[in-house]
Design an enzyme around this catalytic site. Structure first.
Site, PDB file in Angstrom:
ATOM      1  N   ASP A  13     -19.828   9.585 -18.426  1.00 43.99           N
ATOM      2  CA  ASP A  13     -20.786  10.186 -19.342  1.00 43.99           C
ATOM      3  C   ASP A  13     -19.982  10.577 -20.585  1.00 43.99           C
ATOM      4  O   ASP A  13     -18.758  10.672 -20.515  1.00 43.99           O
ATOM      5  CB  ASP A  13     -21.405  11.421 -18.660  1.00 43.99           C
ATOM      6  N   LYS A  14     -20.635  10.808 -21.731  1.00 40.71           N
ATOM      7  CA  LYS A  14     -19.874  11.126 -22.945  1.00 40.71           C
ATOM      8  C   LYS A  14     -19.748  12.633 -23.157  1.00 40.71           C
ATOM      9  O   LYS A  14     -18.674  13.198 -23.003  1.00 40.71           O
ATOM     10  CB  LYS A  14     -20.506  10.469 -24.181  1.00 40.71           C
ATOM     11  N   THR A  15     -20.869  13.284 -23.466  1.00 43.48           N
ATOM     12  CA  THR A  15     -20.815  14.703 -23.832  1.00 43.48           C
ATOM     13  C   THR A  15     -20.414  15.555 -22.636  1.00 43.48           C
ATOM     14  O   THR A  15     -21.028  15.485 -21.583  1.00 43.48           O
ATOM     15  CB  THR A  15     -22.179  15.174 -24.376  1.00 43.48           C
ATOM     16  N   PHE A  57     -38.801  20.624 -29.637  1.00 43.73           N
ATOM     17  CA  PHE A  57     -38.135  19.319 -29.727  1.00 43.73           C
ATOM     18  C   PHE A  57     -38.644  18.412 -28.614  1.00 43.73           C
ATOM     19  O   PHE A  57     -38.774  18.823 -27.469  1.00 43.73           O
ATOM     20  CB  PHE A  57     -36.615  19.471 -29.596  1.00 43.73           C
ATOM     21  N   ARG A  82     -22.214  13.438 -35.266  1.00 44.16           N
ATOM     22  CA  ARG A  82     -23.624  13.480 -34.896  1.00 44.16           C
ATOM     23  C   ARG A  82     -24.388  13.985 -36.116  1.00 44.16           C
ATOM     24  O   ARG A  82     -24.068  15.063 -36.639  1.00 44.16           O
ATOM     25  CB  ARG A  82     -23.827  14.415 -33.705  1.00 44.16           C
ATOM     26  N   ASP A 105     -26.609   9.721 -25.846  1.00 45.16           N
ATOM     27  CA  ASP A 105     -26.431   9.915 -27.292  1.00 45.16           C
ATOM     28  C   ASP A 105     -26.736   8.654 -28.095  1.00 45.16           C
ATOM     29  O   ASP A 105     -26.975   7.583 -27.537  1.00 45.16           O
ATOM     30  CB  ASP A 105     -24.992  10.388 -27.565  1.00 45.16           C
ATOM     31  N   ASP A 157     -21.196  15.215 -15.724  1.00 41.05           N
ATOM     32  CA  ASP A 157     -21.098  16.684 -15.695  1.00 41.05           C
ATOM     33  C   ASP A 157     -22.419  17.389 -15.454  1.00 41.05           C
ATOM     34  O   ASP A 157     -22.516  18.588 -15.628  1.00 41.05           O
ATOM     35  CB  ASP A 157     -20.493  17.186 -17.012  1.00 41.05           C
ATOM     36  N   ALA A 197     -26.837  17.186 -13.735  1.00 46.33           N
ATOM     37  CA  ALA A 197     -27.775  16.565 -12.805  1.00 46.33           C
ATOM     38  C   ALA A 197     -28.545  15.423 -13.433  1.00 46.33           C
ATOM     39  O   ALA A 197     -29.225  14.696 -12.749  1.00 46.33           O
ATOM     40  CB  ALA A 197     -28.742  17.594 -12.278  1.00 46.33           C
ATOM     41  N   ASN A 198     -28.445  15.278 -14.775  1.00 47.56           N
ATOM     42  CA  ASN A 198     -29.074  14.085 -15.350  1.00 47.56           C
ATOM     43  C   ASN A 198     -28.287  12.838 -14.926  1.00 47.56           C
ATOM     44  O   ASN A 198     -28.757  11.727 -15.052  1.00 47.56           O
ATOM     45  CB  ASN A 198     -29.192  14.182 -16.879  1.00 47.56           C
TER      46      ASN A 198
END
Length: 699
Positions: A221-223, A351, A407, A473, A606, A608-609
């Site tokens: 994962d990235k973030t 959002f 970003r 992202d 990092d 649960a997604n």
């Protein structure tokens, strides 16, 4: 009949209307808010510890005109849904109204239920070592059969007693296929688990340790995994007269304090105060902290007293406001009031990841007209603004920032008509507000790489272990981070696969273009979908020393390719490096697609997604100690990807131990036993005339 009764949570059924208590609760089911707002901690499900504001479900008959009845969907309306297992920290209500929600799902049908089900009944992981182990044991049984026959014949020829022949022959079988083998193999895994615990990696599925020894591809994962968790404000780039001004670092200054740009930063967010501490989305928090403003919320007493008319108020600190000249006489004191500059947030449109934007309606104290502010993905915001307010070089400026890994978020504003009263705004549709805006500029956020990331990825590359990025992202930001961390080398080319679903009678197609020329060719020519990947991969193999090619795609394209271009999936899996804008279920599908082309896949995330992907991978490592990580076979105490090489090392050590025990334990004991039996038979013959001999008795 507005009567309230108390029941057990086990008796709840879909359709029940439940009252959310004032001091919060842990949700026993999935429910949709119909009255009031709630602040919810969803860390159990998402891994994000930041509280989320949930608003009541908008009325479709008011909001969506001419479309007919809109159907409720937990995914599209998740900003209005309270999920099972999440904690409601605080509720807000208006006079005479309770915070109410309708139960929509219970038990295993809820989001938490699905998570629990995936833990209780995981898909079986098919591991080649264990498949081969059964074949090996069958071979050992065949060897044992040969030994069994040989021992019987040898013993009969040597005239050994029948009782001894039976014992020795059966002994050969138990030695060749030893009953202690599972225990011996488990011992190796137990020691590996102990060593992992010492370096802060905890395991709930020990059998997976062996599998980690064969990993040859790791998805990250990235973030929060490759990069730091938070974002830092790098700067802003304002627009005046449809032209970009030069980038500015400091937003907190007297020149900008009353500008629409700063007003947008101060109001367009979902921040709230919980026990006096400002909390909410980290991105919103960084922006609000950058301008140094103060946020004040109405108390419950004030809300009840004024009935809806007490909004959240934001104002700048006194030191930022220009000093007002003191009044000469007492009569002038009344005119000092306008010197107080504060903005009330009248209505908030939260959002939405589907819309990629959020907006608010706000009012400056003393102004007759209200203002609408909007922020979100730059391409989306620009499309909702007046074309004459968007700078001509917008695409180029945006591309420059995204290529550098920043970003970027765009801001827009417009003055609303004076006929829009407070009560009308409460019922107005989102679309009526979010159009015809003035483009105000860009906010540039920086997501720094973790210090250890490049070194760990280099170690994995040296070991011929492939690395892949799977993120939610933006595509260009993901490609930029992949280049920065060494996942894609400077000389390598990135080809973006943009798949379009069938529409208006046209078949699905794929457009291919280089990441560098993403915005230059706004209409990339559609090349024959079958020929392109084959040709690119072929070229890549020919020029291996010079340039390597990597495929990149977003979640939508990935879904279209899975559905309409099945023959391309293996080729894209072999050379795909960046997968952006991926939803949680798409991450799981990607892991399965990689496993289908015979990769042993590790996944490092990092939250649960990533839960489904962590569970589905051969070796899933969670860097979060929150409840969400229970689905992952491995959890690292240190939130760093340096645990990945350590896990693979221990996996390889455990795998070799298991292999040695499997093969050598049986063969060595079998050979020794055969040798001992042969010697004993010879000794029996030799000492057959000396029955009372102590040595014979010993034999």
């Amino acid at each position: 009949n507005s009567e309230i009764e108390e029941i057990f949570s086990t008796d709840l059924v879909p359709g029940d209307v439940m009252v959310i208590p004032l001091n919060g609760t842990i949700m026993p089911c999935d429910a949709v808010l119909i009255n009031g707002t709630c602040i919810v901690n969803e860390s159990m499900l998402t891994g994000e510890s930041v509280p989320v504001t949930k608003t009541n479900l908008p009325n479709p008959s008011v909001d969506v005109k001419g479309i007919g009845d809109e159907l409720y969907n937990p995914e599209t309306h998740k900003r209005h849904t309270l999920f099972c297992g999440t904690t409601v920290i605080q509720t807000r209500f208006y006079t005479g109204e309770l915070v109410k929600a309708i139960v929509v799902r219970t038990g295993f049908s809820t989001s938490k239920g699905q998570l629990v089900r995936s833990i209780l009944y995981p898909k079986p992981t098919d591991f080649k070592l264990y498949r081969d182990a059964y074949l090996f044991l069958l071979c050992l049984v065949a060897v044992a059969g040969i030994g069994f026959i040989y021992t019987i014949i040898n013993s009969i020829l040597n005239e050994v007693q029948v009782g001894v022949i039976i014992i020795e022959s059966l002994d050969i079988i138990t030695i060749t296929v030893p009953p202690a083998l599972p225990a011996a193999m488990t011992a190796g895994i137990v020691y590996a688990q102990r060593r992992l615990k010492k370096i802060g990696i905890f395991c709930i599925s020990p059998q997976r340790i062996n599998i980690c020894g064969q990993l040859n591809l790791v998805c990250f994962d990235k973030t929060g995994t490759l990069t730091e968790d938070g974002l830092d404000l790098w700067g802003i780039q304002r627009v005046e007269n449809a032209r970009f001004l030069s980038p500015e670092e400091n937003v907190c200054n007297e020149m900008l304090v009353k500008s629409q740009f700063v007003a947008c930063l101060a109001t367009c967010h979902s921040l709230t105060k919980i026990e006096g501490v400002l909390s909410g989305d980290p991105l919103d928090l960084k922006m609000f902290e950058a301008i140094g403003w103060i946020l004040e919320e109405a108390t419950e007493e004030e809300t009840a007293l004024h009935n809806r008319i007490m909004p959240t108020v934001v104002r700048p600190p006194k030191q930022l406001l220009p000093e007002s000249t003191p009044a000469g006489n007492q009569e002038m004191e009344l005119f000092e009031l306008p010197a107080i500059y504060e903005i009330g947030i009248v209505r908030q449109f939260p959002f939405s990841s589907a819309l990629q934007r959020m907006s608010v309606v706000a009012r400056v104290l003393g102004d007759k007209k209200m203002d609408a502010y909007m922020k979100g993905a730059p391409e989306v915001i620009a499309s909702l603004c007046k074309p004459e307010t968007v700078p001509v070089d917008f695409q180029n400026v945006l591309e420059d920032f995204t290529k550098q890994g920043f970003r970027v978020i765009a801001l827009a504003h417009r003055k609303l008509e004076s006929k829009l009263t407070w009560h009308k705004v409460q019922n107005i549709s989102r679309d009526a507000i979010e159009n015809n805006m003035d483009f105000m500029g860009l906010i540039i956020m920086q997501n720094k790489l973790k210090q250890e990331t490049p070194a760990v990825l280099e170690d994995l590359h040296k070991a011929n272990i492939r690395t892949v990025m799977v993120t939610g992202d933006n595509m260009l930001t993901a490609v930029s981070v992949a280049r920065d961390c060494g996942m894609i080398l400077p000389q390598d080319k990135v080809i973006i696969a943009e798949a379009l679903p069938p529409k208006d009678g046209k078949v699905a197609k794929i457009n291919w273009h280089y990441a560098d020329s993403l915005t230059q060719c706004s209409h990339p020519s559609a090349i024959a979908s079958e020929a392109t990947p084959v040709k690119l991969v072929h070229d890549s193999l020919e020029d291996l020393q010079m340039t390597r090619y990597h495929f990149a795609m977003n979640g939508k394209s990935f879904s279209v390719i899975l559905e309409h271009f099945q023959d391309l999936v293996p080729k894209l899996m072999l050379h795909g490096t960046v997968f952006a804008r991926m939803a949680p279920d798409q991450k799981t599908q990607l892991i399965e697609a990689l496993q289908n082309v015979d990769y042993f896949v590790g996944m490092c995330g990092d939250g649960a997604n990533d839960c489904g992907a962590l569970k589905r991978a051969h070796g899933g490592i969670s860097l979060s100690e929150l409840e969400a990580s229970v689905a992952s076979p491995f959890t690292s105490k240190t939130p760093s990807i340096s645990c990945v090489p350590n896990l693979i090392r221990e996996g390889r050590a455990a795998l070799i131990t298991s292999f040695c025990e499997l093969a050598l334990f049986s063969i060595v004991t079998y050979s020794l036993d055969h040798f001992i039996i042969s010697i004993s038979n010879m000794l029996v013959l030799f000492f057959s005339d000396f029955h009372n001999c102590a040595f014979y008795s010993l034999v």
